[in-house]
Write a protein that holds these residues in place. Structure first.
Motif, PDB file in Angstrom:
ATOM      1  N   GLY A 115       1.403  -1.785  -8.497  1.00 25.64           N
ATOM      2  CA  GLY A 115       2.767  -1.680  -8.008  1.00 25.64           C
ATOM      3  C   GLY A 115       3.336  -0.324  -7.256  1.00 25.64           C
ATOM      4  N   GLY A 116       4.721  -0.676  -6.987  1.00 30.19           N
ATOM      5  CA  GLY A 116       4.993   0.801  -6.375  1.00 30.19           C
ATOM      6  C   GLY A 116       6.657   0.415  -6.528  1.00 30.19           C
ATOM      7  N   ALA A 156      14.617 -10.841  -5.997  1.00 26.87           N
ATOM      8  CA  ALA A 156      13.081 -10.731  -5.993  1.00 26.87           C
ATOM      9  C   ALA A 156      12.480 -12.103  -5.535  1.00 26.87           C
ATOM     10  CB  ALA A 156      12.657 -10.576  -7.515  1.00 26.87           C
ATOM     11  N   ARG A 157      11.503 -11.780  -4.788  1.00 26.39           N
ATOM     12  CA  ARG A 157      10.521 -13.092  -4.534  1.00 26.39           C
ATOM     13  C   ARG A 157       9.216 -12.887  -4.255  1.00 26.39           C
ATOM     14  NH1 ARG A 157      10.219 -13.607   1.711  1.00 26.39           N
ATOM     15  NH2 ARG A 157      10.839 -11.513   2.023  1.00 26.39           N
ATOM     16  N   ILE A 158       8.632 -13.910  -4.327  1.00 28.32           N
ATOM     17  CA  ILE A 158       6.974 -13.983  -4.334  1.00 28.32           C
ATOM     18  C   ILE A 158       6.561 -13.960  -2.699  1.00 28.32           C
ATOM     19  CG2 ILE A 158       4.896 -14.990  -4.880  1.00 28.32           C
ATOM     20  CD1 ILE A 158       6.610 -15.903  -7.374  1.00 28.32           C
ATOM     21  N   ILE A 159       5.757 -13.061  -2.232  1.00 28.00           N
ATOM     22  CA  ILE A 159       5.142 -13.164  -1.010  1.00 28.00           C
ATOM     23  C   ILE A 159       3.571 -13.413  -1.081  1.00 28.00           C
ATOM     24  CG2 ILE A 159       4.735 -11.929   1.017  1.00 28.00           C
ATOM     25  CD1 ILE A 159       7.368 -10.260   0.523  1.00 28.00           C
ATOM     26  N   PRO A 160       3.404 -14.524  -0.841  1.00 29.88           N
ATOM     27  CA  PRO A 160       2.102 -15.127  -1.030  1.00 29.88           C
ATOM     28  C   PRO A 160       0.568 -14.294  -0.275  1.00 29.88           C
ATOM     29  CG  PRO A 160       3.178 -16.845  -0.154  1.00 29.88           C
ATOM     30  CD  PRO A 160       4.019 -15.827  -0.020  1.00 29.88           C
ATOM     31  N   PRO A 166      -1.825  -6.399   8.334  1.00 23.52           N
ATOM     32  CA  PRO A 166      -3.144  -6.992   8.504  1.00 23.52           C
ATOM     33  C   PRO A 166      -4.118  -5.746   7.740  1.00 23.52           C
ATOM     34  CG  PRO A 166      -2.175  -7.224  10.635  1.00 23.52           C
ATOM     35  CD  PRO A 166      -1.358  -6.360   9.735  1.00 23.52           C
ATOM     36  N   GLY A 167      -3.683  -4.577   7.764  1.00 17.82           N
ATOM     37  CA  GLY A 167      -4.511  -3.534   7.255  1.00 17.82           C
ATOM     38  C   GLY A 167      -4.118  -3.095   5.815  1.00 17.82           C
ATOM     39  N   ARG A 168      -3.654  -4.164   5.020  1.00 18.95           N
ATOM     40  CA  ARG A 168      -3.135  -4.070   3.672  1.00 18.95           C
ATOM     41  C   ARG A 168      -4.265  -3.642   2.633  1.00 18.95           C
ATOM     42  NH1 ARG A 168      -5.195  -8.566   4.940  1.00 18.95           N
ATOM     43  NH2 ARG A 168      -6.462  -9.863   3.311  1.00 18.95           N
ATOM     44  N   PRO A 169      -4.015  -2.958   1.727  1.00 16.51           N
ATOM     45  CA  PRO A 169      -4.950  -2.691   0.790  1.00 16.51           C
ATOM     46  C   PRO A 169      -5.425  -3.787   0.004  1.00 16.51           C
ATOM     47  CG  PRO A 169      -3.081  -1.323   0.488  1.00 16.51           C
ATOM     48  CD  PRO A 169      -2.978  -2.371   1.360  1.00 16.51           C
ATOM     49  N   GLN A 170      -6.492  -3.789  -0.532  1.00 15.58           N
ATOM     50  CA  GLN A 170      -7.214  -5.021  -0.989  1.00 15.58           C
ATOM     51  C   GLN A 170      -6.445  -5.638  -2.368  1.00 15.58           C
ATOM     52  OE1 GLN A 170      -9.864  -6.603   0.118  1.00 15.58           O
ATOM     53  NE2 GLN A 170      -9.175  -8.251  -1.377  1.00 15.58           N
ATOM     54  N   ALA A 171      -5.778  -4.618  -2.944  1.00  8.48           N
ATOM     55  CA  ALA A 171      -4.764  -5.114  -4.151  1.00  8.48           C
ATOM     56  C   ALA A 171      -3.737  -5.962  -3.715  1.00  8.48           C
ATOM     57  CB  ALA A 171      -4.325  -3.784  -4.828  1.00  8.48           C
ATOM     58  N   LEU A 172      -3.337  -5.766  -2.540  1.00 13.67           N
ATOM     59  CA  LEU A 172      -2.426  -6.891  -2.072  1.00 13.67           C
ATOM     60  C   LEU A 172      -2.542  -8.308  -1.714  1.00 13.67           C
ATOM     61  CD1 LEU A 172       0.248  -4.267  -0.404  1.00 13.67           C
ATOM     62  CD2 LEU A 172      -0.304  -4.742  -2.935  1.00 13.67           C
ATOM     63  N   ALA A 173      -4.201  -8.361  -1.684  1.00 14.32           N
ATOM     64  CA  ALA A 173      -4.553  -9.631  -1.087  1.00 14.32           C
ATOM     65  C   ALA A 173      -4.197 -11.079  -1.604  1.00 14.32           C
ATOM     66  CB  ALA A 173      -5.978  -9.533  -1.135  1.00 14.32           C
ATOM     67  N   GLY A 174      -3.774 -10.899  -3.220  1.00 13.32           N
ATOM     68  CA  GLY A 174      -3.456 -12.044  -3.812  1.00 13.32           C
ATOM     69  C   GLY A 174      -1.593 -12.251  -3.926  1.00 13.32           C
ATOM     70  N   GLY A 175      -1.303 -11.381  -2.861  1.00  9.37           N
ATOM     71  CA  GLY A 175       0.402 -11.696  -2.763  1.00  9.37           C
ATOM     72  C   GLY A 175       0.918 -10.718  -3.508  1.00  9.37           C
ATOM     73  N   VAL A 176       2.306 -10.603  -3.243  1.00  4.69           N
ATOM     74  CA  VAL A 176       3.122  -9.552  -4.383  1.00  4.69           C
ATOM     75  C   VAL A 176       4.351 -10.406  -4.708  1.00  4.69           C
ATOM     76  CG1 VAL A 176       2.271  -7.520  -3.181  1.00  4.69           C
ATOM     77  CG2 VAL A 176       4.228  -8.684  -2.253  1.00  4.69           C
TER      78      VAL A 176
END
Lengths: 217, 367, 133
Positions: B74-75, B118-122, B131-141
């Motif tokens: 999280g951040g 607040a919302r969920i971004i898949p 596209p260069g997101r860290p692996q941690a964000l792969a499942g959505g935030v």
């Protein structure tokens, strides 16, 4: 904390926040060099002047500021504060010749305490001697008060009271046109010459009051 | 039977659904309650910490949020709205904060901040935006913007529940509240900072005033010292300007120089008379060569000194009267006839010696 | 001062010596004047020394009394000399505008006696054996 201190702080809080009121008060004290536990004449207005400066800097609301200044003025205006050092007064009743010596001895001691030079001590003692002898010789009885003037210009004040016949030809005596056969004329003129201030009130039925002063500088 | 069964089945299903619904509601209630309790705890934390550092606020909020939602990552970030770059960040689970500010991250964050709730971004959406997101964000935030006084200043996001579950509505509620708490903390930080600045100003002014007062006092003290020195010097000068000299056995001389006022006259008299008594001198020569101007008052002072000295039993001689002074004395009508006056100090001393010799002789004659 | 107190008068050769201490009152002054005049009347007195070293405050009454005694003595053919006046007392008297006029002053008792001896009217030559030579 003195009563005055509490009230002054309370007055400051009308226009200022607590912490600023305290700062302004502390600064006012250090600027004016006033000790709220020992207020002398003039101290109140000095402190007031310094506090006002602080209030003008820090108070935002003009109405509250004015109210604050008004309250402080009430608290600190001259005469409101008690005197720090009351003038010291000695009273000697003068009924006979030996009282002359007592009176002048007390005057001399007080002069020494006040820091008068030797020559002035003798001058003051001589003046008291003159005044006391005047009472014994012309009125029979009376009293002398010797006051150390500690507030304002420092010095000593001697007042001679009697309820005798009064001195009818005072002006002539002081203008040196008259000399009594018993030396009173010289005595009064001499006393006036020795002292810085000389004041006399006399009348046929009122007796005589002579007040003289000698200042330290 | 069948009907019954059917009926029973449908009734069972219905009951089951109701049971599930109740369980859901209970869970939701539990989460909401926990969320509220947690919020209260966060509020308390911020209030008691009275944090003023924005980095510390971000760190605190995200660690609390992450621990409540049980997420791995999280951040909490404050962004520069114009460049989209991260200004301050607190993070959880990433190896370094730079990971959240990589190239392209701006688009994801901008998308989060478009919405106020607040919302969920898949995961797919995240991948598209960054596209260069860290692996941690792969499942959505799950993410929410942070608004301070109606202005978006940053955002809060979490990713990857430790349980592997997806984010639910209660989580989003919680995120909303957390965002509000963060906003509040940031606002009060500003207020605290402003207040502290005000206090600092006051302190500075107070210190300044104190310094000025001390300087004033120092200046006064210096002035006092100077005055005292001047006073001492004056005294020394006075004594120097009217030294009492023992000219001869039994002869004192007092050369007076300059202006003689009442104060100096009194001083001269006191010292001279004391000196006469101590030395038991039979003669005193008062030399006024150094006195340029003599008025009635000055003349009166001299006469007084001479009279007092004579009361002690000393003979006084006045010498050194300048021509101009002599003329003035006559013009203003000062009577010096009772006083022996001679031209100068030498003549004065000669007269003293003559008189002493005469007395000696007279005394011898008597014996 | 009690009724019985009197200022002692010492006779030394042909001089009277009076030492005044502290304060003088009316009665004491009258008594002193009487005592001095009767001492002079008894004869053999040429000079009078009034020693003032015991006086620390001298007002117009005392100074006048001393001056009067000096004048009375002189009228009776006796020279009066004061001695030992305190410097601050002298200063005060002068500041007051008072003096002792006809009374001469000496620094101390010894100087006063010296002065009286010196200035005394000389006995006629050949009489009394005190003359020159």
């Amino acid at each position: 904390m003195s009563q005055l201190e509490t009230e002054v702080l309370g007055a400051l809080r009308v226009a200022l926040s607590d912490i600023i009121a305290k700062s302004v008060y502390q600064l006012g004290l250090s600027w004016s060099k006033v000790d709220t536990h020992r207020m002398g004449p003039g101290d109140g207005s000095r402190l007031l002047a310094e506090l006002e400066k602080g209030i003008r800097i820090y108070a935002r609301d003009p109405a509250k500021r004015d109210a604050c200044v008004r309250r402080l003025t009430e608290l600190l205006k001259d005469g409101a504060a008690p005197r720090a050092e009351p003038d010291r007064r000695l009273v000697v009743s003068v009924d006979e010749e030996s009282d002359i010596v007592t009176a002048r001895g007390m005057g001399r001691d007080l002069c020494r305490e006040l820091g008068f030079s030797m020559s002035v001590q003798v001058k003051v003692a001589t003046a008291i001697s003159e005044l006391a002898r005047n009472i014994v010789q012309y009125a029979g009885r009376g009293r002398i008060t010797i006051t150390a003037l500690l507030n304002g210009r420092r010095g000593i004040e001697i007042t001679a009271y009697d309820e005798g016949p009064g001195i009818p030809n005072m002006d002539e005596i002081l203008n040196r046109k008259y000399r009594s056969t018993r030396g009173m004329g010289m005595g009064l003129v001499g006393t006036r010459n020795l002292m810085d201030e000389f004041e006399v009130r006399t009348g046929p039925r009122e007796g005589t009051v002579i007040r003289v002063r000698k200042y330290l500088s | 039977m069948t009907l019954d069964n059917k009926g029973n089945d449908s009734a069972r299903d219905e009951r089951q659904r109701l049971r599930d619904r109740i369980a859901d509601l209970e869970l939701s209630l539990k989460r909401t309650t926990e969320g509220l309790q947690f919020q209260q705890m966060i509020m308390k934390t911020f209030t008691s910490l009275a944090l003023t550092d924005k980095g510390a606020i971000c760190d605190t909020i995200i660690s609390l949020v992450a621990s409540h939602l049980e997420v791995a990552h999280g951040g909490a970030m404050l962004l520069d709205m114009e460049s989209g770059s991260v200004v301050v960040a607190g993070q959880q689970g990433f190896s370094q904060p730079r990971e959240l500010d990589g190239a392209g991250a701006g688009r994801l964050w901008a998308s989060v901040m478009e919405e106020r709730i607040a919302r969920i971004i898949p995961g797919a959406e995240v991948a598209r935006l960054w596209p260069g997101r860290p692996q941690a964000l792969a499942g959505g935030v799950a993410a929410v913007a942070i608004d301070v006084r109606e202005r978006t200043v940053g955002l809060l996001f979490v990713a990857q529940k430790r349980s592997g579950d997806d984010f639910v509505a209660e989580d989003l509620h919680f995120m909303n509240t957390a965002s509000g708490i963060a906003a509040m903390a940031l606002t009060s930080a500003e207020a605290i900072t402003a207040q502290q600045e005000l206090f600092r100003d006051v302190e500075t002014q107070a210190a300044q005033a104190q310094r000025e007062a001390q300087e004033k006092e120092k200046a006064l003290k210096e002035l006092d010292q100077k005055l005292e020195i001047i006073g001492r010097q004056q005294l020394a000068i006075q004594e120097l300007s009217t030294p009492i000299l023992q000219l001869w056995d039994n002869v004192l001389a007092l050369p007076v120089i300059g202006v003689v006022d009442s104060k100096r006259s009194a001083d001269i008299m006191e010292r001279l008379l004391s000196e006469i008594t101590i030395k038991q001198s039979r003669f005193v020569i008062l030399d006024i060569t150094g006195v340029e101007v003599v008025d009635t008052k000055t003349a009166d002072h001299f006469i007084k000194v001479i009279k007092a000295a004579e009361l002690l039993g000393t003979r006084c001689i006045l010498t050194g009267i300048r021509p101009a002074v002599a003329q003035t004395l006559v013009e203003i009508g000062v009577d010096l006839s009772s006083i022996i006056t001679l031209r100068n100090l030498q003549d004065g001393l000669r007269e003293c010696l003559r008189q002493m010799a005469e007395h000696e002789e007279a005394a011898r004659a008597v014996r | 001062m009690t009724e019985t107190f009197r200022i002692p008068i010492i006779k030394l050769k042909d001089n009277l010596i009076v030492s005044i201490q502290g304060s003088l009152g009316d009665r004491l002054v009258i008594q002193l004047k009487e005592d001095i005049t009767s001492a002079i009347e008894r004869g053999g007195v040429r000079g009078l020394v009034i020693d003032l070293s015991g006086i620390d405050v001298m007002d117009s009454f005392i100074s006048r009394a001393i001056r009067d005694i000096g004048l009375v003595a002189r009228l009776m053919g006796v020279r009066a000399v004061i001695s030992g006046m305190e410097p601050m007392v002298a200063m005060t008297l002068v500041e007051m505008g008072m003096g002792l006029e006809s009374v001469k002053a000496a620094l101390n008792l010894e100087a006063a006696l010296d002065m009286l001896a010196r200035d005394a009217p000389r006995p006629l030559e050949g009489f009394g054996g005190k003359g020159r030579g």
